[in-house]
Design an enzyme around this catalytic site. Structure first.
Site, PDB file in Angstrom:
ATOM      1  N   GLU A  18     -10.391   3.860  -9.679  1.00  0.00           N
ATOM      2  CA  GLU A  18     -10.946   5.187  -9.935  1.00  0.00           C
ATOM      3  C   GLU A  18     -11.372   5.890  -8.653  1.00  0.00           C
ATOM      4  OE1 GLU A  18     -12.133   2.670 -13.609  1.00  0.00           O
ATOM      5  OE2 GLU A  18     -11.656   2.379 -11.484  1.00  0.00           O
ATOM      6  N   SER A 436       9.783   2.156   6.328  1.00  0.00           N
ATOM      7  CA  SER A 436       9.715   2.975   5.120  1.00  0.00           C
ATOM      8  C   SER A 436       9.726   4.459   5.467  1.00  0.00           C
ATOM      9  CB  SER A 436       8.461   2.644   4.320  1.00  0.00           C
ATOM     10  OG  SER A 436       7.302   2.888   5.083  1.00  0.00           O
ATOM     11  N   CYS A 519      -5.043   0.896  -1.505  1.00  0.00           N
ATOM     12  CA  CYS A 519      -5.308  -0.325  -2.258  1.00  0.00           C
ATOM     13  C   CYS A 519      -4.011  -1.105  -2.416  1.00  0.00           C
ATOM     14  CB  CYS A 519      -5.875   0.004  -3.635  1.00  0.00           C
ATOM     15  SG  CYS A 519      -7.410   0.951  -3.594  1.00  0.00           S
ATOM     16  N   GLU A 608      -4.365 -11.214  12.257  1.00  0.00           N
ATOM     17  CA  GLU A 608      -5.363 -11.283  11.185  1.00  0.00           C
ATOM     18  C   GLU A 608      -5.654 -12.720  10.773  1.00  0.00           C
ATOM     19  OE1 GLU A 608      -4.813 -10.565   6.510  1.00  0.00           O
ATOM     20  OE2 GLU A 608      -4.423  -8.805   7.752  1.00  0.00           O
ATOM     21  N   HIS A 697      -1.419   7.181  10.023  1.00  0.00           N
ATOM     22  CA  HIS A 697      -2.507   7.165   9.053  1.00  0.00           C
ATOM     23  C   HIS A 697      -3.380   8.410   9.155  1.00  0.00           C
ATOM     24  CE1 HIS A 697      -1.414   2.853   9.185  1.00  0.00           C
ATOM     25  NE2 HIS A 697      -1.659   2.937   7.895  1.00  0.00           N
TER      26      HIS A 697
END
Length: 763
Positions: A18, A436, A519, A608, A697
């Site tokens: 949401e 992409s 997300c 990472e 970004h």
């Protein structure tokens, strides 16, 4: 003494994303400022209420964020960079989002990975004369908001030492920790205001306390908490992602009322800890994994906690997740398509809180109330250990047969380079993208319709081929040298491949936040990994048939597949990674047979996965780089292997990056103003490299002149004949007009560099 069930933080995005939808609605102008804040308020209410229903005794506040918790602290402490000063008053969402996303006039702040997770935070920027002030009352406001609902919370703050160590000082050869004495008065003021609002405890996160520290950092911790000791509130000092190890003495002598330990990632000896802690100091034990989704072994955990209670004596004990639940999905009960056997093995955020509550009840002599939860845990462990879905004998045998020759290319890079130059015939400063291209609403709708079965395979294939036709025509028209097919058939760079591999499972609502409104739904690796059939060759073959220029095939690397999934915890991660590498090795061989002259195997998560302690680095880097080479070494000399990395600090692992032996690496660089170039001063990287010159970004499109300046900086450190020209990352989230404008500028910058190089040679 009553054992308390607690939490360190809850996912903020909502069970069905949401917050993502609301935030993007605000950015697009569909929602007003007040409407976005109303949705945030409703999510906080829902999440506090859910935690109360799960039986928690201590519920956090100020763990909610519209973008990032570090960015919240930047705004709260008045550390807003000067270039954003004219955008707003610093307290509004306009300034807040401008710092994260940038504007036409002000580039976005740097973004990088949060320790060894796939969460990205905004990097604080400091200057030598930095001024701090309490510029936002967010932490106080949210505490009062919860209190009005009848919920007394424990506010969460990032601690002063970690806040400074997360940042960078831009204009002086001094360190962020030199600013500590300027920062501490603002923290004292913030804590005092929380006390005035009614807070009795504050959770103060200091994850750096679980890291390797030099003497100046150790001194900074002592100074910071000596300085905050008189603030009038009890502090729970929270560390996570590792154990204290050699920082145990430091942590135990800090004047704080409580200490949280990550018992999933760390294994500090509680008897030694108990000998040093103050007799009435609260100990919080993170015994439920806050970063993975497997159900806990509650019997074993209860036994550990009973031993801990005996060792800690009369000290107050709290039970918690190992870290904030930010890193796991919200609620398993929303899943409709996971089979019952696998679903029974899992625990998302809500279920983890129920486990914590059950453990606390059991320790408090209320075992009857927790019986069903413990019984579920026992059944799950038995089913998992005996399931024939998890273990594949053929996979195990193939992995055992891997030898030294399987992880090296046929020839060294200098030999391969000559063969590839003849094979590809590329100009200097060759241009390409990361992979992409924009995924329009039409692309997403058509893919969703195909997945639902609303359109047949032939219709879908025809649609994707038309998208590839347009992508190839576009790239040829603007003058790119190495093309891509655009990845229109892919939803997510890990999920797409995981869906085609055995041993992976997927969720409907297993969303976690990666950065801002971005997300992801990490796949679940539950068993041995195997590739049943080719995954990408049909699209590469079609795209290459549309052009004479090389089309770069695109794969996600084994380490990134591992890091960006929820990984099985019943075998070493290195074994799972090499199983993935073998599956990708088969795909590389098939792509080469299908005519691919360049294959990119992305490893943005290599850094990472690096353990937080230096003593553990070598072992990880050995198996991680070996996994990459296992996947790619099957390629012949004429096939150019690329890899891509972004949004991590790579300077300290340059030897490992070189050990990948990729022919070309593209790497994020523009948002940090080519900061990675410092690594090339000390380390002679042997192969070709494309430092990104467009921060994708941010909605800001840089000029060709700005891109050229970045390339000139790169060329001052790296040989010109080894430089590639590319964006920072994939273009999936951008729209076509800005992509055309930015890539046109990028091609122009490359041509400018070729001309200047030609002039140098002529002179």
């Amino acid at each position: 003494m009553t054992i308390q069930a607690t939490n360190l933080g809850f996912p903020r995005i909502g069970a069905r994303r949401e917050l993502k939808k609301a935030t993007e609605g605000y950015w697009s102008g569909r929602l007003e400022d007040g409407e976005l804040k109303d949705i945030g308020r409703e999510l906080r209410k829902r999440h506090w209420s859910l935690q109360a229903e799960c039986g928690l005794d201590v519920i956090p506040s100020n763990d909610f964020s519209y973008y990032d918790q570090v960015l919240d602290m930047i705004a709260m402490l008045g550390a807003i960079p000067e270039r954003f000063a004219d955008i707003g008053d610093g307290k509004d969402l306009t300034t807040y989002f401008a710092m994260a996303r940038g504007t036409d006039q002000a580039p976005a702040m740097e973004m990088t990975k949060w320790f060894d997770t796939n969460y990205h935070y905004i990097v604080p920027e400091f200057c030598h004369d930095q001024h701090f002030s309490l510029s936002s009352s967010k932490a106080i406001d949210e505490f009062l908001e919860a209190r009005e609902l009848g919920i007394h919370t424990r506010p969460v703050l990032i601690g002063p030492v970690s806040f400074l160590l997360l940042g960078k000082l831009r204009d002086e050869p001094c360190r962020p920790l030199d600013l500590l004495q300027r920062l501490l008065p603002v923290y004292r003021e913030l804590l005092q205001r929380l006390v005035a609002a009614g807070a009795d405890w504050v959770q103060i996160d200091e994850p750096f306390l679980a890291m390797d520290l030099d003497e100046s950092a150790r001194d900074a911790f002592q100074q910071a908490y000596d300085g905050l000791a008189g603030s009038g509130v009890r502090l729970l000092l929270a560390t996570y992602f590792e154990g204290l190890r050699d920082n145990r003495h430091l942590a135990c002598r800090l004047p704080v009322a409580g200490l949280h330990l990550d018992r999933i990632r760390g294994n500090d000896h509680l008897d030694e800890l108990a000998a040093e802690l103050h007799p009435d100091q609260t100990v919080s034990l993170g015994v439920v994994d806050g970063r993975n989704i497997w159900r806990s072994d509650l019997d074993a955990t209860l036994e550990l906690l009973e031993q801990a209670r005996e060792l800690l004596g009369q000290r107050p004990l709290q039970i918690a997740p190992s870290c904030s639940l930010l890193h796991v999905p919200v609620d398993l009960s929303l899943e409709r398509h996971l089979d019952d056997e696998l679903a029974a093995m899992l625990a998302f955020g809500r279920q983890k809180l129920e486990e914590i509550s059950a453990l606390a009840r059991a320790l408090n002599g209320q075992g009857d109330q927790a019986r069903s939860t413990f019984e579920d845990s026992r059944r799950t462990l038995h089913a998992r250990s005996s399931s024939d879905r998890i273990h594949n004998t053929a996979v195990a045998q193939r992995l055992a047969a891997v030898g030294p020759d399987d992880v090296v290319r046929d020839s060294s890079y200098p030999v391969r380079r000559k063969v590839q130059q003849a094979h590809l015939n590329l100009p200097g400063f060759p241009t390409t993208t990361i992979g992409s291209l924009p995924q329009t609403m039409e692309v997403r709708r058509t893919r969703a319709a195909w997945r639902r079965g609303d359109i047949d395979d032939a219709t879908y294939r025809s649609f994707i081929e038309r998208q590839i036709d347009h992508a190839i025509e576009f790239q040829e028209r603007i003058g790119l040298d190495v093309l891509v097919h655009g990845e229109f058939e892919r939803n997510d760079m890990v999920e797409y491949f995981g869906e085609k591999l055995e041993g992976f499972a997927f969720t409907d609502n297993g969303w976690v936040q990666s950065y801002g409104s971005r997300c992801v739904k990490p796949p679940i690796i539950f068993g041995d990994v195997r590739r049943p059939e080719a995954m990408t060759t049909q699209w590469l073959r079609y795209a290459q048939s549309c052009t004479r220029r090389p089309v770069k095939a695109m794969l996600t690397g084994p380490v990134t597949m591992l890091q960006w999934s929820f990984v099985r915890d019943d075998q070493p991660r290195s074994d799972t990674c090499q199983q993935i590498a073998l599956a990708l090795r088969d795909e590389v061989a098939d792509l080469e047979s299908a005519g691919a002259r360049a294959i990119q195997v992305d490893e943005p998560a290599l850094r990472e996965g690096l353990p937080l302690r230096r003593a553990d680095h070598d072992d990880y880097l050995d198996w991680a780089t070996c996994s990459f080479r296992l996947a790619t070494s099957v390629a012949g000399n004429s096939t150019q292997i690329h890899t891509h990395m972004c949004y991590s600090e790579f300077n300290d692992i340059m030897p490992a990056i070189a050990a990948l032996d990729a022919d070309v690496i593209s790497i994020e660089a523009s948002r940090s103003a080519m900061e990675l170039l410092d690594a090339f001063v000390d380390f002679d990287y042997p192969n070709e490299i494309g430092p990104g010159i467009w921060d994708i970004h941010s909605p800001r499109v840089p000029s060709s002149e700005a891109m050229t300046r970045l390339l000139e900086r790169a060329a001052s450190v790296i040989d010109r004949d080894r430089l590639w020209v590319n964006p920072d990352c994939g273009l999936k989230t951008r729209d076509w007009p800005e992509v055309e404008q930015a890539l046109t500028h990028l091609v122009a910058a490359a041509r400018t560099m070729r001309e200047s190089t030609s002039q140098r040679h002529s002179a």
